[in-house]
Design a protein around this motif. Structure first.
Motif, short mmCIF file in Angstrom:
data_model
loop_
_atom_site.label_atom_id
_atom_site.label_comp_id
_atom_site.label_asym_id
_atom_site.label_seq_id
_atom_site.Cartn_x
_atom_site.Cartn_y
_atom_site.Cartn_z
N LEU A 103 0.87 -1.18 0.00
CA LEU A 103 0.00 0.00 0.00
C LEU A 103 0.90 1.23 0.00
O LEU A 103 1.79 1.34 0.84
CB LEU A 103 -0.89 0.02 1.24
CG LEU A 103 -1.92 -1.10 1.36
CD1 LEU A 103 -2.53 -1.11 2.75
CD2 LEU A 103 -2.99 -0.95 0.31
N TYR A 104 0.71 2.12 -0.96
CA TYR A 104 1.52 3.33 -1.00
C TYR A 104 0.70 4.48 -1.58
O TYR A 104 -0.30 4.27 -2.25
CB TYR A 104 2.81 3.14 -1.80
CG TYR A 104 2.60 2.83 -3.26
CD1 TYR A 104 2.53 3.86 -4.21
CD2 TYR A 104 2.45 1.52 -3.70
CE1 TYR A 104 2.32 3.57 -5.55
CE2 TYR A 104 2.26 1.23 -5.05
CZ TYR A 104 2.20 2.26 -5.96
OH TYR A 104 1.99 1.98 -7.29
N LEU A 105 1.16 5.69 -1.28
CA LEU A 105 0.53 6.91 -1.79
C LEU A 105 1.40 7.46 -2.92
O LEU A 105 2.62 7.55 -2.77
CB LEU A 105 0.43 7.95 -0.68
CG LEU A 105 -0.57 7.62 0.43
CD1 LEU A 105 -0.24 8.38 1.70
CD2 LEU A 105 -1.97 7.95 -0.03
N THR A 106 0.79 7.83 -4.03
CA THR A 106 1.53 8.43 -5.13
C THR A 106 1.79 9.90 -4.81
O THR A 106 1.16 10.47 -3.90
CB THR A 106 0.75 8.33 -6.45
OG1 THR A 106 -0.44 9.12 -6.34
CG2 THR A 106 0.41 6.89 -6.81
N ALA A 107 2.68 10.52 -5.56
CA ALA A 107 2.96 11.94 -5.36
C ALA A 107 1.70 12.78 -5.55
O ALA A 107 1.45 13.73 -4.80
CB ALA A 107 4.06 12.39 -6.33
N GLU A 108 0.89 12.43 -6.54
CA GLU A 108 -0.36 13.17 -6.78
C GLU A 108 -1.31 13.02 -5.60
O GLU A 108 -1.96 14.00 -5.18
CB GLU A 108 -1.03 12.70 -8.06
CG GLU A 108 -2.30 13.45 -8.37
CD GLU A 108 -2.96 13.01 -9.68
OE1 GLU A 108 -4.03 13.55 -9.98
OE2 GLU A 108 -2.42 12.16 -10.38
N GLU A 109 -1.41 11.82 -5.05
CA GLU A 109 -2.30 11.60 -3.90
C GLU A 109 -1.82 12.39 -2.69
O GLU A 109 -2.63 12.94 -1.95
CB GLU A 109 -2.40 10.10 -3.60
CG GLU A 109 -3.15 9.34 -4.66
CD GLU A 109 -2.97 7.84 -4.60
OE1 GLU A 109 -3.74 7.15 -5.29
OE2 GLU A 109 -2.07 7.35 -3.89
N LEU A 110 -0.50 12.44 -2.49
CA LEU A 110 0.04 13.23 -1.38
C LEU A 110 -0.33 14.71 -1.55
O LEU A 110 -0.71 15.36 -0.58
CB LEU A 110 1.56 13.06 -1.29
CG LEU A 110 2.04 11.70 -0.80
CD1 LEU A 110 3.54 11.56 -1.00
CD2 LEU A 110 1.67 11.47 0.65
N ARG A 111 -0.23 15.21 -2.78
CA ARG A 111 -0.63 16.61 -3.04
C ARG A 111 -2.12 16.79 -2.76
O ARG A 111 -2.53 17.80 -2.17
CB ARG A 111 -0.30 17.00 -4.47
CG ARG A 111 1.16 17.34 -4.71
CD ARG A 111 1.40 17.96 -6.07
NE ARG A 111 0.98 17.13 -7.18
CZ ARG A 111 1.72 16.17 -7.75
NH1 ARG A 111 2.94 15.95 -7.31
NH2 ARG A 111 1.26 15.47 -8.76
N ASP A 112 -2.94 15.83 -3.19
CA ASP A 112 -4.39 15.92 -2.95
C ASP A 112 -4.72 15.94 -1.46
O ASP A 112 -5.71 16.52 -1.04
CB ASP A 112 -5.13 14.77 -3.62
CG ASP A 112 -5.15 14.87 -5.14
OD1 ASP A 112 -4.80 15.95 -5.68
OD2 ASP A 112 -5.50 13.86 -5.79
N LEU A 113 -3.88 15.30 -0.66
CA LEU A 113 -4.08 15.28 0.79
C LEU A 113 -3.48 16.50 1.48
O LEU A 113 -3.60 16.66 2.69
CB LEU A 113 -3.48 14.00 1.39
CG LEU A 113 -4.20 12.71 1.04
CD1 LEU A 113 -3.37 11.51 1.46
CD2 LEU A 113 -5.58 12.67 1.69
N GLY A 114 -2.82 17.35 0.70
CA GLY A 114 -2.24 18.56 1.26
C GLY A 114 -0.88 18.36 1.89
O GLY A 114 -0.43 19.18 2.69
#
Length: 131
Positions: A103-114
């Motif tokens: 399970l990992y977060l992409t760079a775009e998902e990290l940006r979406d999460l602020g």
């Protein structure tokens, strides 16, 4: 606050129909993905922040689990990142981006999460005349 940001039905709606066994696996992975998000985003423990960002949290949680379940269903041995098949003069080769189904977060998902990306900075290595 519920344990998971998404349900197995949310994942099924965004991906495909899940078998009963996949639904059970998805529920565990969705709880794990939610925990991972909470550990990365300090506001994720705040009820109001979660309510305001519910759709984003659900979408990202489902994406994390989908990536994991796609990789774990490939039949690759754990830890393997490549596979090739040869039949006569024909060869197929594949390299998996997430062979262990992590399970990992992409760079775009990290940006979406602020969560902002790291910033460059310097550290002075010379003393301030305190000798």
């Amino acid at each position: 606050m519920s344990d998971s940001f998404a349900t197995a039905q949310d994942l099924s709606d965004r991906w495909r129909k899940l078998s009963d066994a996949e639904t059970t696996t998805a529920e565990v992975l969705l709880a794990d993905a939610s925990d991972k998000i909470r550990n990365r985003v300090s506001q994720a423990d705040d009820e109001n922040w979660c309510a305001a960002n519910a759709r984003t949290l659900t979408r990202i949680c489902c994406s994390m689990v989908k990536r994991s379940m796609q990789q774990s269903s490939t039949g690759m041995p754990e830890g393997a990142s490549q596979s090739s098949t040869t039949a006569g003069p024909f060869t197929d080769g594949y390299t998996w981006s997430n062979p262990d189904g992590n399970l990992y977060l992409t760079a775009e998902e990290l940006r979406d999460l602020g969560i902002s990306q790291g910033r460059a900075f310097t550290v002075g290595m010379v003393g301030h005349g305190d000798d």
